[in-house]
Write an enzyme that holds these catalytic residues in place. Structure first.
Site, PDB file in Angstrom:
ATOM      1  N   CYS A  71       4.597  -6.081  16.289  1.00  0.00           N
ATOM      2  CA  CYS A  71       3.921  -5.028  17.239  1.00  0.00           C
ATOM      3  C   CYS A  71       2.477  -5.544  17.424  1.00  0.00           C
ATOM      4  O   CYS A  71       1.867  -6.076  16.316  1.00  0.00           O
ATOM      5  CB  CYS A  71       3.821  -3.674  16.723  1.00  0.00           C
ATOM      6  SG  CYS A  71       5.584  -2.997  16.505  1.00  0.00           S
TER       7      CYS A  71
ATOM      8  N   GLU B 166       0.911  -1.138  -0.078  1.00  0.00           N
ATOM      9  CA  GLU B 166      -0.104   0.115  -0.184  1.00  0.00           C
ATOM     10  C   GLU B 166       0.615   1.092  -0.274  1.00  0.00           C
ATOM     11  O   GLU B 166       2.076   1.187   0.643  1.00  0.00           O
ATOM     12  CB  GLU B 166      -0.871   0.105   1.231  1.00  0.00           C
ATOM     13  CG  GLU B 166      -1.837  -1.188   1.373  1.00  0.00           C
ATOM     14  CD  GLU B 166      -2.427  -1.208   2.915  1.00  0.00           C
ATOM     15  OE1 GLU B 166      -3.012  -2.328   3.168  1.00  0.00           O
ATOM     16  OE2 GLU B 166      -2.420  -0.272   3.486  1.00  0.00           O
TER      17      GLU B 166
ATOM     18  N   CYS C 130      -0.457  -3.856  15.732  1.00  0.00           N
ATOM     19  CA  CYS C 130      -0.353  -3.244  14.038  1.00  0.00           C
ATOM     20  C   CYS C 130      -0.884  -4.300  12.993  1.00  0.00           C
ATOM     21  O   CYS C 130      -0.610  -5.638  13.176  1.00  0.00           O
ATOM     22  CB  CYS C 130       1.173  -2.956  13.832  1.00  0.00           C
ATOM     23  SG  CYS C 130       1.532  -2.841  12.001  1.00  0.00           S
TER      24      CYS C 130
ATOM     25  N   CYS D  27       5.752  -7.322   7.919  1.00  0.00           N
ATOM     26  CA  CYS D  27       6.756  -6.841   8.684  1.00  0.00           C
ATOM     27  C   CYS D  27       7.166  -7.760   9.693  1.00  0.00           C
ATOM     28  O   CYS D  27       6.275  -8.729  10.145  1.00  0.00           O
ATOM     29  CB  CYS D  27       6.329  -5.565   9.421  1.00  0.00           C
ATOM     30  SG  CYS D  27       7.561  -4.767  10.511  1.00  0.00           S
TER      31      CYS D  27
ATOM     32  N   CYS E  17       3.057   8.352   1.986  1.00  0.00           N
ATOM     33  CA  CYS E  17       3.324   7.508   2.850  1.00  0.00           C
ATOM     34  C   CYS E  17       3.690   6.129   2.177  1.00  0.00           C
ATOM     35  O   CYS E  17       2.997   5.251   1.750  1.00  0.00           O
ATOM     36  CB  CYS E  17       2.241   7.168   3.928  1.00  0.00           C
ATOM     37  SG  CYS E  17       2.192   6.134   5.147  1.00  0.00           S
TER      38      CYS E  17
ATOM     39  N   CYS F  74      -3.305   0.322   8.359  1.00  0.00           N
ATOM     40  CA  CYS F  74      -2.228  -0.055   7.697  1.00  0.00           C
ATOM     41  C   CYS F  74      -2.130  -1.324   7.394  1.00  0.00           C
ATOM     42  O   CYS F  74      -2.280  -2.223   8.375  1.00  0.00           O
ATOM     43  CB  CYS F  74      -0.950   0.522   8.221  1.00  0.00           C
ATOM     44  SG  CYS F  74       0.360  -0.169   7.286  1.00  0.00           S
TER      45      CYS F  74
HETATM   46  N1  SAH Z   1       7.507   0.366  11.169  1.00  0.00           N
HETATM   47  C1  SAH Z   1       7.774   1.759  11.272  1.00  0.00           C
HETATM   48  C2  SAH Z   1       6.827   2.474  10.202  1.00  0.00           C
HETATM   49  C3  SAH Z   1       5.696   2.040   9.996  1.00  0.00           C
HETATM   50  S1  SAH Z   1       4.300   2.198  10.834  1.00  0.00           S
HETATM   51  C4  SAH Z   1       7.366   1.814  12.567  1.00  0.00           C
HETATM   52  O1  SAH Z   1       6.700   1.163  13.350  1.00  0.00           O
HETATM   53  O2  SAH Z   1       7.539   3.153  13.163  1.00  0.00           O
HETATM   54  C5  SAH Z   1       4.105   3.608  11.181  1.00  0.00           C
HETATM   55  C6  SAH Z   1       3.397   4.218  12.305  1.00  0.00           C
HETATM   56  O3  SAH Z   1       2.039   3.721  12.394  1.00  0.00           O
HETATM   57  C7  SAH Z   1       4.154   3.760  13.683  1.00  0.00           C
HETATM   58  O4  SAH Z   1       4.243   4.861  14.655  1.00  0.00           O
HETATM   59  C8  SAH Z   1       2.920   2.448  14.081  1.00  0.00           C
HETATM   60  O5  SAH Z   1       3.192   2.595  15.371  1.00  0.00           O
HETATM   61  C9  SAH Z   1       1.704   3.168  13.684  1.00  0.00           C
HETATM   62  N2  SAH Z   1       0.622   2.200  13.799  1.00  0.00           N
HETATM   63  C10 SAH Z   1       0.621   0.770  13.445  1.00  0.00           C
HETATM   64  N3  SAH Z   1      -0.577   0.287  13.670  1.00  0.00           N
HETATM   65  C11 SAH Z   1      -1.313   1.208  13.960  1.00  0.00           C
HETATM   66  C12 SAH Z   1      -2.775   1.363  14.534  1.00  0.00           C
HETATM   67  N4  SAH Z   1      -3.667   0.369  14.403  1.00  0.00           N
HETATM   68  N5  SAH Z   1      -3.256   2.433  14.800  1.00  0.00           N
HETATM   69  C13 SAH Z   1      -2.623   3.678  14.892  1.00  0.00           C
HETATM   70  N6  SAH Z   1      -1.100   3.522  14.520  1.00  0.00           N
HETATM   71  C14 SAH Z   1      -0.584   2.473  14.042  1.00  0.00           C
HETATM   72 FE1  SF4 Z   2       6.219  -3.211  11.806  1.00  0.00          FE
HETATM   73 FE2  SF4 Z   2       3.678  -2.324  12.410  1.00  0.00          FE
HETATM   74 FE3  SF4 Z   2       5.447  -2.549  14.140  1.00  0.00          FE
HETATM   75 FE4  SF4 Z   2       5.845  -0.743  12.505  1.00  0.00          FE
HETATM   76  S1  SF4 Z   2       4.013  -0.900  13.720  1.00  0.00           S
HETATM   77  S2  SF4 Z   2       7.327  -2.122  13.356  1.00  0.00           S
HETATM   78  S3  SF4 Z   2       5.027  -1.824  10.666  1.00  0.00           S
HETATM   79  S4  SF4 Z   2       4.835  -4.368  13.115  1.00  0.00           S
END
Ligand code: SAH
Ligand code: SF4
Length: 372
Positions: free
Chosen positions: A115, A91, A118, A111, A104, A338
């Site tokens: 997390c 995306e 996510c 990934c 973005c 995302c």
């Molecule tokens: N992997 C990198 C960049 C991609 S994620 C990182 O983690 O920073 C980009 C941002 O989106 C990060 O701050 C992540 O914590 C946030 N994010 C991921 N899932 C989310 C969700 N369900 N709601 C809000 N923010 C989210």
């Molecule tokens: Fe990976 Fe999602 Fe964690 Fe960013 S927030 S490091 S994309 S698992």
């Protein structure tokens, strides 16, 4: 399969031409055609020698990514699902705000960081993106906007905040960044690019000395080790002490202030003890905090706090002297969490039926989901 032309930095192209006995100066003309004139067909490059054109046409692929789906939100956010040569998709999202249009971009298919909040994490890591696939997200979307939108929409900024952990794909993201920055090509300013990381400490240490000085955003999400570990398993390996030791090595003059992204999740990291911990950890002069109310998605185990709670948290930080903002929700009507668009599309296995025919109906069933 030929390698992509978009994997070449200006210096690499120059070296290639010289190695083949051609003038290295041709590299600047070629970059001008591609990145300034947006002409991706060497046959039409009038001031480039036939020998050079032949070499490039024989050895490099000039194709862009394929837009397999796109959607426009009521707030102007445009989301694209783009397909690469091996059929994988990622995306990429164009987000308008005041005088800018930020793209973005994704750095990986899926990934590995895992997390727990996510959606992309649920896909696991399929592969790193090549530098060309990162650069091509920008080129493909800008070209799409030029061809499909009558009012001129020009991408002005890039954030590495799409799917994937950019520092896990260090070398390719470094190269893509060099291609974005070079004055001979797109010439984007360093301040227009922001890399967001979950805190891969060895890569942050390397970045401090071996990465173009772009803006940095750190996904902090909690200033308490136990809570952060629950949200981000990477914290088990690189806890807050190690993380901040690495962050202090980043030359701040070049990077200006670091932005700390702080996801707000109900009952998890949004209480008074979380405010205290955050204030103890961050220096108010050197840090900018960006609060992100959690975007729920089907199957997510966390909840977004109420608006009052988000405002309370914001207020607490501002009172303590921090620059603190809330990231507004974008594109809530176009499958926004995302990684969600990709998942829905994969489920239906529609790869061969390109085009927007089916996805919008799926979108309507998940209207409550929000882009971050
Ligand atoms: N992997 C990198 C960049 C991609 S994620 C990182 O983690 O920073 C980009 C941002 O989106 C990060 O701050 C992540 O914590 C946030 N994010 C991921 N899932 C989310 C969700 N369900 N709601 C809000 N923010 C989210
Ligand atoms: Fe990976 Fe999602 Fe964690 Fe960013 S927030 S490091 S994309 S698992």
């Amino acid at each position: 399969m030929k390698p992509s032309f978009f994997d070449l930095t200006h210096d690499e192209l120059k070296a290639l031409l010289t190695e083949k006995g051609m003038s290295g100066f041709g590299a600047a003309q070629i970059f001008d055609w591609v990145y300034k004139k947006w002409n991706f067909n060497p046959e039409e490059w009038t001031n480039v020698s036939n020998k050079t054109k032949e070499l490039l046409l024989n050895e490099y692929d000039f194709s862009l990514l394929k837009v397999v789906w796109h959607g426009l939100s009521k707030d102007g956010t445009r989301k694209f699902l783009v397909k690469m040569n091996d059929g994988q998709t990622v995306e990429t999202v164009a987000i308008p705000a005041r005088d800018r249009l930020t793209l973005c971009v994704s750095s990986q298919v899926g990934c590995a960081v895992g997390c727990t909040f996510c959606h992309t994490a649920t896909q696991g890591l399929k592969r790193h993106l090549k530098a060309s696939e990162v650069v091509l997200q920008y080129i493909t979307v800008q070209k799409w906007l030029m061809d499909n939108v009558h009012v001129e929409e020009k991408l002005t900024n890039i954030v590495y905040m799409g799917q994937g952990e950019p520092l896990h794909n260090f070398n390719n993201m470094k190269k893509a960044t060099e291609i974005f920055l070079t004055q001979k090509g797109l010439g984007l300013g360093q301040r227009r690019i922001t890399l967001s990381t979950s805190g891969l400490v060895p890569a942050i240490e390397k970045m401090a000395v071996d990465f173009p000085p772009v803006n940095i955003a750190l996904s902090l999400h909690s200033a308490r080790n136990d809570v952060r570990t629950e949200l981000m398993p990477i914290n088990k390996v690189y806890d807050l002490e190690r993380l901040f030791k690495a962050i202090k090595q980043i030359p701040l003059k070049a990077h200006r202030r670091i932005t700390y992204e702080y996801l707000l999740i109900e009952g998890m990291n949004d209480g008074p003890e979380d405010v205290e911990a955050l204030a103890n950890l961050l220096n108010s002069k050197e840090s900018k905090i960006n609060l992100i109310p959690f975007n729920e998605f089907p199957g997510s185990k966390y909840k977004r706090p109420t608006e009052q709670k988000v405002m309370w948290f914001l207020d607490q930080m501002i009172k303590r002297g921090y620059t603190c903002t809330i990231r507004t929700t974008k594109g809530s009507d176009i499958l926004a969490a995302c990684g969600q668009l990709k998942s829905e599309y994969d489920k239906l296995n529609l790869w061969e039926k390109d085009g927007p025919a089916v996805i919008p109906s799926i979108a309507s069933t998940v209207l409550q989901n929000q882009v971050r």
